[in-house]
Design a protein around this motif. Structure first.
Motif, PDB file in Angstrom:
ATOM      1  N   HIS A  53       5.227   9.404  -3.126  1.00  0.00           N
ATOM      2  CA  HIS A  53       5.338   8.433  -2.036  1.00  0.00           C
ATOM      3  C   HIS A  53       6.577   7.565  -2.203  1.00  0.00           C
ATOM      4  O   HIS A  53       7.259   7.254  -1.218  1.00  0.00           O
ATOM      5  N   HIS A  85       4.127   3.006   7.331  1.00  0.00           N
ATOM      6  CA  HIS A  85       3.055   3.964   7.015  1.00  0.00           C
ATOM      7  C   HIS A  85       3.172   4.438   5.562  1.00  0.00           C
ATOM      8  O   HIS A  85       2.171   4.481   4.831  1.00  0.00           O
ATOM      9  N   GLU A  88       2.213   1.657   3.191  1.00  0.00           N
ATOM     10  CA  GLU A  88       0.758   1.473   3.152  1.00  0.00           C
ATOM     11  C   GLU A  88       0.093   2.558   2.293  1.00  0.00           C
ATOM     12  O   GLU A  88      -0.806   2.264   1.496  1.00  0.00           O
ATOM     13  N   ARG A  89       0.520   3.801   2.449  1.00  0.00           N
ATOM     14  CA  ARG A  89      -0.028   4.885   1.624  1.00  0.00           C
ATOM     15  C   ARG A  89       0.260   4.643   0.147  1.00  0.00           C
ATOM     16  O   ARG A  89      -0.604   4.844  -0.710  1.00  0.00           O
ATOM     17  N   ARG A  92      -2.086   1.957  -1.139  1.00  0.00           N
ATOM     18  CA  ARG A  92      -3.432   2.492  -1.343  1.00  0.00           C
ATOM     19  C   ARG A  92      -3.510   3.330  -2.617  1.00  0.00           C
ATOM     20  O   ARG A  92      -4.470   3.242  -3.371  1.00  0.00           O
ATOM     21  N   GLU A  93      -2.484   4.136  -2.849  1.00  0.00           N
ATOM     22  CA  GLU A  93      -2.456   4.963  -4.053  1.00  0.00           C
ATOM     23  C   GLU A  93      -2.363   4.097  -5.310  1.00  0.00           C
ATOM     24  O   GLU A  93      -3.007   4.385  -6.315  1.00  0.00           O
TER      25      GLU A  93
END
Length: 163
Positions: A53, A85, A88-89, A92-93
């Motif tokens: 990411h 986006h 945000e990913r 979260r990870e």
């Protein structure tokens, strides 16, 4: 101080019980070790996803600066949304990584507890093994003493001939 020893058969049963407990403790250690390996694998996989990411965000940033720069007024909203986006990913990870690391720590603690339990079970088994040995020896000595007394009582013993 004399201690009362169990019958060799009882001591043997106790030893078998202790051996079974050692086997169970070893199984729990193996399971705990497998849990640690799974948790460590989950952490490594999560770290790879985070790196991926981060690379995607860097690639988008480079693309905005180089390839999309001439068309940025037209695609600015899309590029910004994509960057949000991806961020945000990534967040979260990273949050999930904290949970995975916590799970790994708990698995490691359970492994340490299982190893300590195995150590105690092995020590108990060893103590019972000594008890079995002592019990068998004492039982054998008592049998020999009874046999000697029976021989003496029959009149053929050395104690009567000495009188």
């Amino acid at each position: 101080m004399t201690r009362v020893l169990p019958h060799p058969r009882e001591a043997g049963q106790l030893q078998r019980l202790r051996t079974l407990r050692v086997e169970r403790a070893r199984e729990r250690c193996g399971q705990a070790h497998a849990d640690v390996e799974r948790a460590a694998q989950a952490v490594r996989e999560r770290q790879r996803r985070i790196e991926r990411h981060q690379q995607e965000i860097e690639a988008l940033s480079r693309a905005i600066v180089h390839q999309l720069a001439p068309r940025l007024p037209r695609w600015a909203g899309v590029a910004g949304a994509q960057k949000d986006h991806l961020a945000e990913r990534l967040e979260r990870e990273e949050y999930a990584l904290v949970n995975d690391e916590h799970d790994l720590e708990q698995a490691q603690e359970r492994l340490q507890q299982a190893r300590a339990e195995l150590t105690r079970a092995l020590a108990r088994e060893d103590a019972v093994r000594g008890l079995v040995h002592d019990s068998r020896r004492a039982h054998r000595q008592a049998r020999e003493q009874r046999a000697e007394r029976e021989l003496e009582d029959q009149g053929g013993g050395p104690a009567r001939s000495a009188r």
